[in-house]
Structures are given as structure tokens and as C-alpha cells.
Scaffold this motif. Structure first.
Motif, mmCIF file in Angstrom:
data_model
loop_
_atom_site.group_PDB
_atom_site.id
_atom_site.type_symbol
_atom_site.label_atom_id
_atom_site.label_comp_id
_atom_site.label_asym_id
_atom_site.label_seq_id
_atom_site.Cartn_x
_atom_site.Cartn_y
_atom_site.Cartn_z
ATOM 1 N N ARG A 1 -5.567 0.456 -4.998
ATOM 2 C CA ARG A 1 -6.228 1.051 -6.164
ATOM 3 C C ARG A 1 -7.259 2.089 -5.721
ATOM 4 N NH1 ARG A 1 -11.227 -0.172 -9.087
ATOM 5 N NH2 ARG A 1 -10.983 0.455 -11.258
ATOM 6 N N ILE B 1 -5.642 5.220 -4.344
ATOM 7 C CA ILE B 1 -5.137 6.073 -5.423
ATOM 8 C C ILE B 1 -6.286 6.864 -6.043
ATOM 9 C CG2 ILE B 1 -4.143 6.058 -7.749
ATOM 10 C CD1 ILE B 1 -2.470 3.579 -6.771
ATOM 11 N N TYR C 1 -1.288 3.925 -12.750
ATOM 12 C CA TYR C 1 -2.172 5.073 -12.577
ATOM 13 C C TYR C 1 -1.405 6.319 -12.995
ATOM 14 C CZ TYR C 1 -4.713 1.387 -10.581
ATOM 15 O OH TYR C 1 -5.362 0.183 -10.460
ATOM 16 N N LEU D 1 2.112 5.657 -10.763
ATOM 17 C CA LEU D 1 2.042 4.728 -9.635
ATOM 18 C C LEU D 1 1.649 3.371 -10.201
ATOM 19 C CD1 LEU D 1 -0.021 6.984 -7.263
ATOM 20 C CD2 LEU D 1 2.212 6.044 -6.690
ATOM 21 N N LEU E 1 3.189 -1.063 -3.575
ATOM 22 C CA LEU E 1 2.878 0.198 -4.225
ATOM 23 C C LEU E 1 4.196 0.710 -4.795
ATOM 24 C CD1 LEU E 1 0.980 2.595 -4.845
ATOM 25 C CD2 LEU E 1 1.604 3.521 -2.600
ATOM 26 N N ILE F 1 0.850 8.808 -2.014
ATOM 27 C CA ILE F 1 0.079 8.798 -3.257
ATOM 28 C C ILE F 1 -0.221 10.231 -3.700
ATOM 29 C CG2 ILE F 1 -2.202 8.227 -4.199
ATOM 30 C CD1 ILE F 1 -1.970 5.600 -2.455
ATOM 31 N N LEU G 1 0.917 11.859 -7.246
ATOM 32 C CA LEU G 1 -0.065 12.386 -8.200
ATOM 33 C C LEU G 1 0.144 13.873 -8.509
ATOM 34 C CD1 LEU G 1 -3.272 10.606 -6.897
ATOM 35 C CD2 LEU G 1 -2.008 10.079 -9.004
#
Length: 132
Positions: free
Chosen positions: A29, A32, A56, A67, A79, A124, A128
Motif C-alpha cells: 500500500r 503504491i 488503488y 491495482l 499485488l 506499480i 499507475l
């Protein structure tokens, strides 16, 4: 230090995880949130529940794909990425044979010590910014 949760339901999900897995799930977490904060293209990340798991998202910029962080049937820490993206295949090409994977949907961890901020931050970051 763990960032506060905006939604008490999400905090309750993390609190309900197995105590031995919780540090790893919280570390993902934080990774991220840190990764998102370091890239202006991402914008504010929304922490929500999807399929009963912390997820997320990038609702303002729509820069990324979702994610998720949760236990997996084969590992206490995972993940998850959207399985119809190229993220896991791109990751495994960049870092061959470095992690245990579940097809195109997740990286699996047995312990928090397996989480590598550089390597997993790479994945990640790409998640994103997947739609850019």
C-alpha cells in the motif's frame, strides 16, 4: 509509518488480514501511494474497495489501471493488476524469474522481505500510468 486511511472500511479490511501478512500488505500500500506521489502525471490516487479488496485507482487523471492488494489463495501477500493488461508480461520480461507470478494477474509474496521497492515500484509505476 503508515498513512491514515480515509475510509474506515478499508482500515477494517487491513486490520482483518492475518497478522503475519499485514506488514507486507501495508508495505505494498505504501509503495503504491509513494510511487503515485512521485509522479505528477498520476494525480490523486483513490483507495477503494473492489471485490472486497483494497484497490488503488486514478479517477481524476485516469492515467492508470487498478491495482489491488490482498492475500492470494497461494500466498499470504499479493499485488494484483488487471489481467487483460500487458503489465505482468512486461514485468517478467524486465525482471525474468525474479518473482512468483499468478499468470497475468498477480505477483505473489510469502513475506514482506520479498518486496523490492525498485523492482515492484517499477511495476506499480507502469500500472499507475498504463493509459498514458
Amino acid at each position: 509509518m503508515t498513512r491514515p486511511f480515509a475510509d474506515p472500511r478499508i482500515a477494517a479490511i487491513y486490520d482483518g488480514y492475518d497478522p503475519s501478512a499485514r506488514p507486507g500488505l501495508l508495505a505494498l500500500r505504501e509503495l503504491i501511494l509513494d510511487t503515485a506521489a512521485s509522479d505528477d502525471r498520476v494525480g490523486k490516487v483513490e483507495e477503494a474497495l473492489r471485490w472486497g479488496q483494497p484497490a488503488y485507482l486514478t479517477p481524476i487523471t485516469k492515467s492508470g489501471t487498478t491495482l489491488r492488494v490482498a492475500p492470494h489463495k497461494s500466498a499470504p501477500i499479493a499485488l494484483f493488476v488487471h489481467c487483460q493488461t500487458s503489465l505482468i508480461s512486461d514485468y517478467s520480461a524486465e525482471f525474468p524469474a525474479r518473482d512468483r507470478l499468478d499468470g497475468t494477474r498477480a505477483i505473489l509474496f510469502d513475506d514482506v522481505s520479498e518486496i523490492n521497492p525498485m523492482r515492484h515500484g517499477w511495476l506499480i509505476s507502469r500500472a499507475l500510468t498504463y493509459h498514458l
